[in-house]
Design a protein around this motif. Structure first.
Motif, PDB file in Angstrom:
ATOM      1  N   UNK A  69       1.903  -4.572   7.100  1.00  0.00           N
ATOM      2  CA  UNK A  69       0.637  -5.302   7.182  1.00  0.00           C
ATOM      3  C   UNK A  69      -0.379  -4.547   8.041  1.00  0.00           C
ATOM      4  N   UNK A  70       0.099  -3.892   9.079  1.00  0.00           N
ATOM      5  CA  UNK A  70      -0.801  -3.155   9.963  1.00  0.00           C
ATOM      6  C   UNK A  70      -1.456  -1.985   9.250  1.00  0.00           C
ATOM      7  N   UNK A  71      -0.656  -1.160   8.594  1.00  0.00           N
ATOM      8  CA  UNK A  71      -1.194   0.044   7.964  1.00  0.00           C
ATOM      9  C   UNK A  71      -1.930  -0.249   6.659  1.00  0.00           C
ATOM     10  N   UNK A  72      -1.761  -1.445   6.097  1.00  0.00           N
ATOM     11  CA  UNK A  72      -2.508  -1.822   4.911  1.00  0.00           C
ATOM     12  C   UNK A  72      -3.818  -2.529   5.245  1.00  0.00           C
ATOM     13  N   UNK A  73      -4.083  -2.744   6.526  1.00  0.00           N
ATOM     14  CA  UNK A  73      -5.283  -3.471   6.939  1.00  0.00           C
ATOM     15  C   UNK A  73      -6.524  -2.585   6.771  1.00  0.00           C
ATOM     16  N   UNK A  74      -7.420  -3.004   5.917  1.00  0.00           N
ATOM     17  CA  UNK A  74      -8.675  -2.275   5.737  1.00  0.00           C
ATOM     18  C   UNK A  74      -9.634  -2.500   6.899  1.00  0.00           C
ATOM     19  N   UNK A  75      -9.461  -3.586   7.628  1.00  0.00           N
ATOM     20  CA  UNK A  75     -10.311  -3.822   8.798  1.00  0.00           C
ATOM     21  C   UNK A  75     -10.055  -2.791   9.885  1.00  0.00           C
ATOM     22  N   UNK A  76      -8.827  -2.295   9.968  1.00  0.00           N
ATOM     23  CA  UNK A  76      -8.478  -1.313  11.000  1.00  0.00           C
ATOM     24  C   UNK A  76      -8.615   0.124  10.519  1.00  0.00           C
ATOM     25  N   UNK A  77      -8.229   0.394   9.270  1.00  0.00           N
ATOM     26  CA  UNK A  77      -8.178   1.768   8.786  1.00  0.00           C
ATOM     27  C   UNK A  77      -9.174   2.056   7.665  1.00  0.00           C
ATOM     28  N   UNK A  78      -9.883   1.054   7.199  1.00  0.00           N
ATOM     29  CA  UNK A  78     -10.889   1.284   6.166  1.00  0.00           C
ATOM     30  C   UNK A  78     -10.283   1.798   4.872  1.00  0.00           C
ATOM     31  N   UNK A  79     -10.913   2.843   4.305  1.00  0.00           N
ATOM     32  CA  UNK A  79     -10.420   3.413   3.048  1.00  0.00           C
ATOM     33  C   UNK A  79      -9.074   4.115   3.208  1.00  0.00           C
ATOM     34  N   UNK A  80      -8.730   4.506   4.438  1.00  0.00           N
ATOM     35  CA  UNK A  80      -7.440   5.175   4.659  1.00  0.00           C
ATOM     36  C   UNK A  80      -6.268   4.223   4.481  1.00  0.00           C
ATOM     37  N   UNK A  81      -6.538   2.914   4.411  1.00  0.00           N
ATOM     38  CA  UNK A  81      -5.461   1.954   4.204  1.00  0.00           C
ATOM     39  C   UNK A  81      -4.781   2.139   2.855  1.00  0.00           C
ATOM     40  N   UNK A  82      -5.456   2.817   1.917  1.00  0.00           N
ATOM     41  CA  UNK A  82      -4.828   3.080   0.622  1.00  0.00           C
ATOM     42  C   UNK A  82      -3.645   4.037   0.746  1.00  0.00           C
ATOM     43  N   UNK A  83      -3.626   4.831   1.794  1.00  0.00           N
ATOM     44  CA  UNK A  83      -2.551   5.805   2.018  1.00  0.00           C
ATOM     45  C   UNK A  83      -1.593   5.297   3.102  1.00  0.00           C
ATOM     46  N   UNK A  84      -1.309   3.990   3.087  1.00  0.00           N
ATOM     47  CA  UNK A  84      -0.521   3.383   4.157  1.00  0.00           C
ATOM     48  C   UNK A  84       0.927   3.867   4.161  1.00  0.00           C
ATOM     49  N   UNK A  85       1.421   4.423   3.066  1.00  0.00           N
ATOM     50  CA  UNK A  85       2.803   4.900   3.044  1.00  0.00           C
ATOM     51  C   UNK A  85       3.020   6.056   4.024  1.00  0.00           C
ATOM     52  N   UNK A  86       2.005   6.904   4.206  1.00  0.00           N
ATOM     53  CA  UNK A  86       2.156   8.057   5.099  1.00  0.00           C
ATOM     54  C   UNK A  86       2.355   7.631   6.552  1.00  0.00           C
ATOM     55  N   UNK A  87       1.452   6.835   7.147  1.00  0.00           N
ATOM     56  CA  UNK A  87       1.707   6.427   8.540  1.00  0.00           C
ATOM     57  C   UNK A  87       2.944   5.551   8.689  1.00  0.00           C
ATOM     58  N   UNK A  88       3.265   4.769   7.670  1.00  0.00           N
ATOM     59  CA  UNK A  88       4.481   3.959   7.751  1.00  0.00           C
ATOM     60  C   UNK A  88       5.716   4.849   7.815  1.00  0.00           C
ATOM     61  N   UNK A  89       5.761   5.898   6.995  1.00  0.00           N
ATOM     62  CA  UNK A  89       6.894   6.814   7.037  1.00  0.00           C
ATOM     63  C   UNK A  89       7.005   7.526   8.368  1.00  0.00           C
ATOM     64  N   UNK A  90       5.868   7.941   8.929  1.00  0.00           N
ATOM     65  CA  UNK A  90       5.892   8.614  10.234  1.00  0.00           C
ATOM     66  C   UNK A  90       6.389   7.659  11.309  1.00  0.00           C
ATOM     67  N   UNK A  91       5.941   6.413  11.263  1.00  0.00           N
ATOM     68  CA  UNK A  91       6.375   5.424  12.257  1.00  0.00           C
ATOM     69  C   UNK A  91       7.873   5.165  12.155  1.00  0.00           C
ATOM     70  N   UNK A  92       8.401   5.086  10.940  1.00  0.00           N
ATOM     71  CA  UNK A  92       9.832   4.842  10.764  1.00  0.00           C
ATOM     72  C   UNK A  92      10.648   6.024  11.293  1.00  0.00           C
ATOM     73  N   UNK A  93      10.192   7.246  11.000  1.00  0.00           N
ATOM     74  CA  UNK A  93      10.898   8.429  11.486  1.00  0.00           C
ATOM     75  C   UNK A  93      10.911   8.447  13.018  1.00  0.00           C
ATOM     76  N   UNK A  94       9.778   8.117  13.623  1.00  0.00           N
ATOM     77  CA  UNK A  94       9.697   8.110  15.085  1.00  0.00           C
ATOM     78  C   UNK A  94      10.619   7.048  15.688  1.00  0.00           C
ATOM     79  N   UNK A  95      10.635   5.865  15.097  1.00  0.00           N
ATOM     80  CA  UNK A  95      11.477   4.789  15.627  1.00  0.00           C
ATOM     81  C   UNK A  95      12.959   5.126  15.493  1.00  0.00           C
ATOM     82  N   UNK A  96      13.345   5.675  14.354  1.00  0.00           N
ATOM     83  CA  UNK A  96      14.745   6.022  14.154  1.00  0.00           C
ATOM     84  C   UNK A  96      15.165   7.149  15.096  1.00  0.00           C
TER      85      UNK A  96
END
Length: 376
Positions: A277-304
């Protein structure tokens, strides 16, 4: 003594917090909470296999989708279906598919088991995607949520948003309680033994195959419950619910939260849904929210990478680091004390302390006598 007590209190505190959250007054946040609870049931169902029996399945979404499709296909378009028969039908359909496929898949191990479960899941996916069953790739609508009628009396109405919220919360509490009791039972102990060392369990006289098949069917039934609730939540079912991406998503939830506890599955679900929900938010990331898979993958790698034991293992990880710091501080303090002791002793003697290495260096080293020299 504190940790077991805390583990008992936390589930009840979480349930009370979720119950109180229903009065927030925001449809968006209550809908998000319902989504989290449904996926938490889904993750708990897989936790029984991964954390309980050591069975890593990549086809768990098949049971999730079957439960959703049975709810939509058996519901009439003109009236509400009966909850008393629609819910058992969805659970039985998921359990039956698990019984058939699990009887074959459990004859394999390791990566082969993962591949076979993925194959069975994709088979179910293409049945609903490439045929007219359930509307094909377009999906199918569920127009009315089922109702529970006892002689004309309705104890609750699921068409009401608040009632449906508490119904999902009750299902989550029952699923959690059931799995907690199952883990403490002899059946759960046998599953733990199979996860740790299946060969030793066989040597002890246990037939491990029925235990694994029973766990596989129970996990599939709970996944069917989650799919049933998901269909009631959105009123729309598509074949994507059975896709391998859905299986990978719930497996990530279990891994991210920690594979050794039920609370880890719920924590991983909350984290994954909120990150999406965070990375898909257009209020926070604007047009970059369309590429939400990239920051989500980076966040998962960092957490793991930072949390090898998952979110549930974070307190233990902190305690180990704190104990390591205390141990290192004790070693340093011990070295300082030894130095001070030598200096004090030298002051008492009235002369500089001579290191033991220097003292021994003044003593002549033993040698062989030279020719003509008398032996001592």
């Amino acid at each position: 003594m504190r940790t077991p007590l805390l583990n008992r209190i936390l589930p009840f505190a979480a349930l009370l917090a979720l119950a109180a959250f229903s009065f927030s007054g925001s449809d968006y946040y209550t809908g998000l909470a319902v989504k989290v609870m449904i996926y938490a049931i889904f993750a708990l169902s897989l936790q029984l296999l991964v954390g309980g029996a050591g069975l890593v399945s990549l086809g768990h979404a098949a049971f999730f989708g079957i439960g959703a499709y049975v709810a939509a296909l058996l519901s009439p378009e003109s009236e509400a279906a009966g909850l008393w028969w629609l819910l058992p039908a969805a659970l039985l359909a998921a359990a039956a598919y698990a019984l058939v496929t699990g009887a074959l898949a459990l004859r394999t191990r390791g990566v082969y088991f993962i591949m076979v479960t993925l194959a069975f899941s994709q088979m179910a996916y293409y049945v609903f995607h490439d045929t007219k069953i359930g509307g094909g790739s377009d999906g199918i609508y569920l127009y009315f949520r089922p109702e529970l009628s006892l002689g004309g009396w309705m104890p609750f109405d699921l068409s009401n948003g608040s009632t449906f919220y508490f119904f999902v919360l009750a299902c989550l509490a029952l699923a959690w309680g059931f799995l907690a009791l199952l883990r403490r039972s002899p059946f759960g102990a046998a599953l733990a033994g199979i996860r740790i060392n299946e060969q030793r369990m066989r040597a002890a006289g246990y037939s491990t195959y029925p235990y694994k098949l029973a766990a596989y069917v129970v996990g599939a039934t709970l996944a069917g419950l989650a799919g049933f609730l998901f269909a009631l939540k959105d009123g729309f079912v598509t074949p994507e619910l059975l896709a391998w991406e859905q299986s990978g998503l719930v497996l990530l939830m279990v891994i991210l939260g920690g594979m050794g506890s039920l609370g880890g599955a719920v924590l991983g679900t909350v984290t994954m849904v909120l990150l999406q929900e965070l990375f898909q938010s257009q209020d926070l990331f604007g047009d970059y929210a369309r590429h939400w898979h990239l920051p989500l993958g980076i966040a998962i790698i960092a957490l793991v990478a930072l949390l090898p034991n998952g979110l549930a293992g974070l307190p233990a990880q902190w305690r180990e680091r704190r104990q390591a710091r205390v141990a290192d501080g004790g070693k340093i303090a011990g070295k300082d004390d030894r130095v001070d002791t030598r200096s004090d002793a030298s002051k008492v003697a009235g002369r500089d302390a001579i290191p033991s290495s220097r003292a021994t260096s003044k003593t002549p080293a033993p040698r062989l006598p030279i020719q003509g020299e008398r032996h001592v």
